[in-house]
Design a protein around this motif. Structure first.
Motif, PDB file in Angstrom:
ATOM      1  N   GLN A   5     -30.184  -6.210  22.822  1.00 52.18           N
ATOM      2  CA  GLN A   5     -29.023  -6.608  22.036  1.00 52.18           C
ATOM      3  C   GLN A   5     -27.876  -5.631  22.298  1.00 52.18           C
ATOM      4  N   ARG A   6     -26.672  -6.151  22.335  1.00 52.09           N
ATOM      5  CA  ARG A   6     -25.479  -5.326  22.526  1.00 52.09           C
ATOM      6  C   ARG A   6     -24.401  -5.800  21.556  1.00 52.09           C
ATOM      7  N   THR A   7     -23.775  -4.866  20.860  1.00 48.22           N
ATOM      8  CA  THR A   7     -22.752  -5.205  19.868  1.00 48.22           C
ATOM      9  C   THR A   7     -21.496  -4.386  20.122  1.00 48.22           C
ATOM     10  N   SER A   8     -20.377  -5.072  20.178  1.00 47.17           N
ATOM     11  CA  SER A   8     -19.065  -4.430  20.288  1.00 47.17           C
ATOM     12  C   SER A   8     -18.293  -4.744  19.003  1.00 47.17           C
ATOM     13  N   ARG A   9     -17.789  -3.700  18.348  1.00 45.44           N
ATOM     14  CA  ARG A   9     -17.152  -3.925  17.048  1.00 45.44           C
ATOM     15  C   ARG A   9     -15.908  -3.066  16.872  1.00 45.44           C
ATOM     16  N   PHE A  10     -14.874  -3.688  16.336  1.00 46.91           N
ATOM     17  CA  PHE A  10     -13.636  -2.983  16.008  1.00 46.91           C
ATOM     18  C   PHE A  10     -13.302  -3.232  14.540  1.00 46.91           C
ATOM     19  N   ILE A  11     -13.051  -2.151  13.802  1.00 47.73           N
ATOM     20  CA  ILE A  11     -12.612  -2.232  12.414  1.00 47.73           C
ATOM     21  C   ILE A  11     -11.306  -1.458  12.306  1.00 47.73           C
ATOM     22  N   GLY A  12     -10.264  -2.124  11.850  1.00 47.77           N
ATOM     23  CA  GLY A  12      -8.964  -1.465  11.747  1.00 47.77           C
ATOM     24  C   GLY A  12      -8.249  -1.825  10.462  1.00 47.77           C
ATOM     25  N   ASP A  13      -7.303  -0.985  10.076  1.00 46.95           N
ATOM     26  CA  ASP A  13      -6.515  -1.263   8.879  1.00 46.95           C
ATOM     27  C   ASP A  13      -5.139  -0.634   9.004  1.00 46.95           C
ATOM     28  N   ALA A  14      -4.209  -1.244   8.316  1.00 44.15           N
ATOM     29  CA  ALA A  14      -2.860  -0.697   8.158  1.00 44.15           C
ATOM     30  C   ALA A  14      -2.530  -0.753   6.680  1.00 44.15           C
ATOM     31  N   GLN A  15      -2.066   0.377   6.124  1.00 48.57           N
ATOM     32  CA  GLN A  15      -1.831   0.460   4.690  1.00 48.57           C
ATOM     33  C   GLN A  15      -0.458   1.049   4.417  1.00 48.57           C
ATOM     34  N   LEU A  16       0.194   0.460   3.431  1.00 50.80           N
ATOM     35  CA  LEU A  16       1.522   0.916   3.006  1.00 50.80           C
ATOM     36  C   LEU A  16       1.484   1.213   1.519  1.00 50.80           C
ATOM     37  N   ASN A  17       1.975   2.398   1.141  1.00 51.51           N
ATOM     38  CA  ASN A  17       2.024   2.792  -0.261  1.00 51.51           C
ATOM     39  C   ASN A  17       3.455   3.141  -0.623  1.00 51.51           C
ATOM     40  N   LEU A  18       3.966   2.507  -1.673  1.00 56.06           N
ATOM     41  CA  LEU A  18       5.327   2.745  -2.141  1.00 56.06           C
ATOM     42  C   LEU A  18       5.303   3.195  -3.597  1.00 56.06           C
ATOM     43  N   THR A  19       6.141   4.153  -3.937  1.00 62.46           N
ATOM     44  CA  THR A  19       6.361   4.551  -5.340  1.00 62.46           C
ATOM     45  C   THR A  19       7.857   4.561  -5.588  1.00 62.46           C
ATOM     46  N   PRO A  20       8.473   3.381  -5.804  1.00 64.52           N
ATOM     47  CA  PRO A  20       9.939   3.301  -5.933  1.00 64.52           C
ATOM     48  C   PRO A  20      10.482   4.131  -7.090  1.00 64.52           C
ATOM     49  N   PHE A  21       9.722   4.219  -8.178  1.00 66.83           N
ATOM     50  CA  PHE A  21      10.149   5.036  -9.308  1.00 66.83           C
ATOM     51  C   PHE A  21       8.895   5.491 -10.047  1.00 66.83           C
ATOM     52  N   ALA A  22       9.076   6.406 -10.949  1.00 65.71           N
ATOM     53  CA  ALA A  22       7.949   7.051 -11.622  1.00 65.71           C
ATOM     54  C   ALA A  22       7.040   6.016 -12.291  1.00 65.71           C
ATOM     55  N   GLY A  23       5.758   6.093 -11.974  1.00 62.86           N
ATOM     56  CA  GLY A  23       4.766   5.243 -12.613  1.00 62.86           C
ATOM     57  C   GLY A  23       4.501   3.936 -11.911  1.00 62.86           C
ATOM     58  N   PHE A  24       5.381   3.532 -10.987  1.00 59.34           N
ATOM     59  CA  PHE A  24       5.243   2.238 -10.335  1.00 59.34           C
ATOM     60  C   PHE A  24       4.823   2.447  -8.885  1.00 59.34           C
ATOM     61  N   SER A  25       3.795   1.727  -8.464  1.00 56.98           N
ATOM     62  CA  SER A  25       3.319   1.842  -7.087  1.00 56.98           C
ATOM     63  C   SER A  25       3.029   0.464  -6.517  1.00 56.98           C
ATOM     64  N   VAL A  26       3.242   0.363  -5.204  1.00 54.22           N
ATOM     65  CA  VAL A  26       2.956  -0.860  -4.459  1.00 54.22           C
ATOM     66  C   VAL A  26       2.030  -0.479  -3.314  1.00 54.22           C
ATOM     67  N   ASP A  27       0.906  -1.167  -3.220  1.00 61.17           N
ATOM     68  CA  ASP A  27      -0.061  -0.897  -2.156  1.00 61.17           C
ATOM     69  C   ASP A  27      -0.350  -2.184  -1.399  1.00 61.17           C
ATOM     70  N   TYR A  28      -0.255  -2.089  -0.093  1.00 59.80           N
ATOM     71  CA  TYR A  28      -0.584  -3.235   0.756  1.00 59.80           C
ATOM     72  C   TYR A  28      -1.614  -2.791   1.789  1.00 59.80           C
ATOM     73  N   VAL A  29      -2.672  -3.588   1.945  1.00 61.32           N
ATOM     74  CA  VAL A  29      -3.731  -3.291   2.905  1.00 61.32           C
ATOM     75  C   VAL A  29      -3.938  -4.514   3.790  1.00 61.32           C
ATOM     76  N   LEU A  30      -3.873  -4.294   5.089  1.00 63.61           N
ATOM     77  CA  LEU A  30      -4.239  -5.309   6.067  1.00 63.61           C
ATOM     78  C   LEU A  30      -5.497  -4.812   6.764  1.00 63.61           C
ATOM     79  N   GLY A  31      -6.594  -5.536   6.604  1.00 62.25           N
ATOM     80  CA  GLY A  31      -7.867  -5.135   7.195  1.00 62.25           C
ATOM     81  C   GLY A  31      -8.336  -6.131   8.230  1.00 62.25           C
ATOM     82  N   TYR A  32      -8.990  -5.623   9.264  1.00 66.70           N
ATOM     83  CA  TYR A  32      -9.440  -6.472  10.365  1.00 66.70           C
ATOM     84  C   TYR A  32     -10.801  -5.983  10.838  1.00 66.70           C
ATOM     85  N   ASP A  33     -11.761  -6.884  10.910  1.00 68.41           N
ATOM     86  CA  ASP A  33     -13.108  -6.566  11.364  1.00 68.41           C
ATOM     87  C   ASP A  33     -13.526  -7.625  12.378  1.00 68.41           C
TER      88      ASP A  33
END
Length: 1013
Positions: free
Chosen positions: A443-471
């Motif tokens: 058996q032979r397995t080739s695998r790629f797992i990747g991600d891109a993540q963005l974190n924003l804190t426009p003002f105190a207490g507020f956060s935006v998180d985006y995750v793009l995942g690929y397997d």
């Protein structure tokens, strides 16, 4: 809609990135040192400025340096580390660019109430706010004994988690259950998330290896792991929706730290060998005739023979290596981590091995003080040489050949012709030596797992998180049996090639807002959405009647072939609200809405609710100022309710009527499948109530977590038999129910803590009771268990069910007039009712053959005990871990076959040869299945390690640790097989504890070093 969302995100990002210019940020440098309670440097601690993306990590000397552009003003600086209480310090930034934070001492926290955990794809919160349990283990704890895969390393580390190694193959599959099974037809494996990527953990069987299948978690190097969080309760898993009914395992890999480059190099040498051989038949005679009839049983004549120990030729001492190198660092807001690994491990069965090589990269970049970007990638290429074992579907395995062999036949090939003899005199089975030396399965397995993540804190207490995942993974398998071999059904040869390609993409957007409404009341609001897409392709081609010397499917007669394509989409959204009162009373509510494409449009959209309550009673003034504080400095009450769904019970298109291609004469056509579609099928639903306490005693040197839970699963998807007039044999319906109830206990303590000695103890205990009700006709049997494993009304999943021995009123065996055991007869009970044995006038059993419950493969309780001792300023470390599972049954099918006169290769058959039992006893016992259901209770020395740390002053070395470790060193059990943990049905959800010549779990050891530069 999607373009609008992307446009809005771009505007937010533009405003955030322009923020530093508008606010006229200054460049500040914060420096300090993190220490433990004894004043020793604490490396790896996280230092961050709250409500910003600014952070750093302490180095080997405990020092940190944090550079960031921030607007002058007041901030909070938080210093935290796994296993320690977090500390917050006020921070005022003015005209001075250099800020001296000074020394910060962190005290240990046995309860870890203030530990920050991730309860959603990217939602971080303190454990004190949670009304349910989340267990955490660091990467260092996982790597004490060089595990071959991540889930294997988790054994015994958590309460409420049963982890079983099904096979001793070098990439042997692992089964993980959190609080019991949650489905019948599907999988009870948890959802795995790696750095925000929802990864594929399916165990595909592209080749028939006897039930064994690789776990795809073997693609992840344990050396890359920073920590793992296990979410057991439905309340915590509710925001994951339709994929979380079996719990969630979140894996966080290592990341870069600001500062000079840090290089780590490690190398381990591994040795594995068979822990226990089965006692084989050494009697120098055999019966001239095989028993089974009265005449044959009366013939006691014998023939002298020479006996052979086939296990000596099958098993070996296996070796391997595990090599790893990583580099990390960062400066100016950029942090990086890169690693490479190569793992090579032989199997204890001759000519088997597993090799894995890979690399991981992560780059993090802060964009001002309000935004950060992180990109990660991991690539793995693995290859294995396999040999079929077990006999679930085919009988050409190595160990299958061993157990069906008559060990008075010399297995060696003919010295003149080179042909291997059949080692089974009375049945067609494979010569195990021929399988080892001539079969070729890979058996032979080739695998790629990747991600891109963005974190924003426009003002105190507020956060935006985006995750793009690929397997994405591609698994290719090939199998070859040469023509003219002893393999049954494939004497003309076999060539098989199969492949499977899987793509999994997840998009997750989470917005969170934390605000102190008043000095007493705090609020956290979180909303999020997800879009997940899974696509898979698989093909399989098989040929028989091969031309000499040809190993591919290109020649010969084309046999069973097939191709499968599928895809599914999940759309979901959730909202969660938490209120905190006086930092001691926390109330959380959440709602998740999911739509999964595998269900019909009328039932596709499902809603899952959650509610939890946490009360840190020790924060009350009467507690802190009274004697209770001296007894228990930390005390928390918690309760929760949650709902979740399950998508694994049916395949993407099984709700529809499917058709198979046929050819009538020369005309192609379609014929309906035997399974009728059902467009009204909905997901299985789970509802769980949990309650518990977390308490710290003896100045927090003793911590206790206790939980009770009641988990109900409704709308189980089960096959219902149909009338033949329908044109189909069966149909899936939402008809069954399941219930798990149990208790969990986790105790952490430090009995000795001085400058010279530190002794930690961790103990876990888990008890779970499983019951299934509303089963069609009260009984459903499962494949891969020879019809002896079933769901029985009112019984646990996987109950052993079959014919059993007739007995006298005193419990002794009721023998035949010839003195042989026999099966019970009478009136069969239905829907869980008891059977009624009957006796004829001669006192012998009469009526129909009776089937009944023979045993339960689910342990009554699972427990572990870990002792860690550190000496000489933490330089010398000793660690011992004992695991136990008690009061569960194993079906010893291996012994059943090896004891029968037809084969008779095991020592248990010697008694019949010596006349201590009547001839024919083994044939009679072969069909009384209760004889072969045995107690599998065990205590194992699962892990043991000893290490010593040196700090040499050459070659740029910071330190080097030498280690000696072992796994499965000792096993205390009355079980008569190789190992009570193996399972010939692999990662099957329903068939557990079925021991049919699966590769035993080896005793293994390692010696190596880890050097840091």
């Amino acid at each position: 809609m999607r373009s609008r969302a992307l446009g809005l995100l771009a505007v937010v990002l533009l405003l955030v990135l322009s923020g530093p210019v508008i606010a006229q940020n200054m460049r500040y440098t914060l420096q300090g040192r993190v220490l433990d309670a004894n004043g020793a440097a604490l490396p790896g601690a996280t230092v961050r400025v709250l409500n910003t993306v600014v952070g750093a990590t302490s180095g080997a000397d405990g020092r940190f340096s944090l550079e960031a552009g921030l607007a002058p003003g007041a901030y909070q600086l938080e210093i935290s580390s796994i296993g320690y209480r977090a500390v917050r310090r006020p921070l005022t930034l003015g005209t001075e660019a250099a800020i001296a934070v000074g020394d910060v001492a962190l005290s240990e926290d046995q309860l870890k109430l203030n530990e920050v955990v991730v309860t959603g794809t990217s939602v971080a919160t303190s454990k004190r706010q949670l009304g349910n349990t989340i267990a955490t283990v660091s990467g260092d704890e996982l790597r004490t004994t060089v595990p071959t895969q991540v889930d294997q390393a988790l054994q015994g580390k958590f309460a409420g988690v049963q982890i079983t190694q099904n096979s001793g193959n070098p990439a042997g599959g692992i089964s993980v259950r959190l609080r019991g099974p949650s489905t019948v037809a599907g999988s009870s494996e948890p959802l795995y998330i790696i750095d925000g990527v929802l990864v594929n953990s399916e165990s595909l069987q592209l080749l028939d290896l006897g039930g064994y299948a690789q776990s795809r978690l073997v693609d992840i190097s344990p050396n890359d792991i920073d920590r793992i969080e296990v979410i057991k309760g439905a309340a915590a898993a509710a925001i994951y929706g339709s994929r979380a009914s079996n719990g969630v395992v979140q894996i966080f890999t290592k990341r870069g730290r600001e500062g000079v480059p840090q290089v780590t190099v490690s190398s381990q040498f591994l040795v594995s060998r068979l822990r226990k051989k089965l006692a084989y038949n050494e009697e120098p005679f055999r019966f001239t005739t095989i028993g089974g009839t009265a005449a044959a049983n009366a013939d006691l004549s014998k023939t002298p023979v020479t006996r052979y120990d086939l296990q000596e030729d099958i098993f070996r001492t296996a070796v391997g290596t595990d090599d790893y190198v990583s580099v990390s660092g960062g400066t100016g807001g950029t942090r990086y981590f890169a690693s490479g690994n190569y793992f090579r491990n032989q199997g204890i069965v001759q000519n088997t091995d597993f090799n894995r090589g890979g690399g991981r990269v992560r780059v993090q970049q802060t964009l001002g003080s309000k935004a950060s970007v992180s990109v990660g990638a991991n690539y793995t290429l693995s290859r294995s040489h396999e040999l079929p074992n077990g006999g679930i579907n085919e009988a050409y395995g190595v160990l299958t050949g061993f157990i069906f062999a008559n060990n008075y036949i010399n297995p060696e090939p003919d010295p003149v012709t080179g042909r291997y003899p059949s080692t089974a005199a009375n049945i067609t089975r494979t010569n195990p030596l021929e399988a080892i030396n001539r079969f070729d399965f890979q058996q032979r397995t080739s695998r790629f797992i990747g991600d891109a993540q963005l974190n924003l804190t426009p003002f105190a207490g507020f956060s935006v998180d985006y995750v793009l995942g690929y397997d994405a993974s591609t698994q290719v398998a090939s199998g070859f049996i040469p023509s003219g071999s002893t393999a049954p059904t494939f004497t003309t040869g076999l060539a098989r090639r199969a492949d499977a390609t899987t793509f999994l993409v997840n998009n997750d957007l989470t917005l969170s807002y934390k605000r102190d409404i008043s000095e007493k009341l705090a609020s956290t609001t979180t909303v999020g959405g997800t879009l997940q897409f899974l696509q898979s392709f698989s093909t399989g081609v098989q040929s028989i009647g091969l031309s000499p010397g040809i190993v591919t499917t290109a020649t010969g007669t084309l046999g069973p072939s097939g191709e499968d394509r599928s895809e599914r989409t999940i759309r979901g959204a959730f909202v969660q609200q938490t209120f905190g009162l006086l930092n001691r009373f926390f109330l959380t509510g959440a709602l998740r809405v999911d739509a999964a494409s595998i269900y019909g449009s009328s039932v596709r959209t499902q809603r899952y609710k959650k509610a939890s309550l946490s009360y840190v009673l020790s924060e009350e003034e009467f507690w802190k100022n009274g004697s209770l504080n001296r007894l228990a400095p930390q005390f928390k009450l918690r309760a929760s309710y949650g709902e979740a769904g399950n998508l694994t019970a049916i395949l993407p298109y099984q709700r529809l009527n499917n058709y198979d291609p046929v050819v009538l004469g020369s005309l192609p056509g379609l014929a309906p499948a035997t399974l009728q579609g059902n467009n009204r099928l909905g997901p299985e639903r789970q509802r769980e109530i949990e309650a518990g306490i977390d308490a710290g005693f003896l100045n927090d040197r003793l911590g206790l977590e206790f939980s009770v839970y009641d988990k109900k699963v409704t709308d189980l998807l089960l096959r219902r038999d149909l009338a033949l007039s329908s044109g189909y044999l069966s149909r899936f319906d939402n008809i069954g129910n399941m219930r798990n109830r149990g208790v969990e206990l986790l105790v952490r303590g430090t009995p000795v803590q001085t400058a010279a000695v530190r002794w930690n103890v961790i103990a876990t205990f888990s008890h779970n009771t499983n019951r299934i009700t509303n089963i069609p006709n009260g009984l459903v049997t499962f494949p891969n268990g020879f019809g002896l494993v079933a769901a029985v009304e009112g019984r646990p999943l996987g109950t052993y069910y079959g014919t059993y021995s007739a007995r006298n009123p005193d419990g002794s065996l009721l023998l035949t007039p010839g003195g042989l055991p026999q099966r019970e007869r009478g009136i069969q009970g239905t829907f869980g009712a008891d059977n009624t044995p009957q006796r004829g006038a001669d006192g012998q059993p009469s009526g129909t053959l009776l089937n009944g419950v023979l045993g339960d493969p689910n342990p009554r309780y699972v427990a572990s005990l870990i002792n860690e001792v550190a000496l000489l300023d933490n330089r010398l470390q000793l660690r011992l871990q004992f695991d136990t599972q008690q009061d569960f049954s194993v079906f010893n099918f291996t012994q059943r076959v090896g004891s029968r006169e037809t084969f008779g290769g095991l020592q248990i058959y010697e008694a019949e040869l010596r006349g201590e039992k009547p001839k024919g006893t083994s044939v009679a016992e072969y069909v009384t299945f209760d004889k072969w259901v045995q107690d599998g209770s065990f205590v194992k020395l699962r892990e043991a390690s000893l290490s010593y740390l040196l700090r040499p002053k050459f070659l740029g070395l910071r330190d080097v640790r030498f280690s000696l470790a072992g796994r499965n060193l000792l096993v205390f059990t009355d079980y008569q097989g190789y190992d009570p943990e193996v399972n010939a049905a692999g990662q099957s959800n329903a068939v557990r504890g079925f021991d049919f010549v699966e590769v035993p779990i080896p005793r293994s050891g390692s010696v190596g070093f880890t050097a840091n530069f």
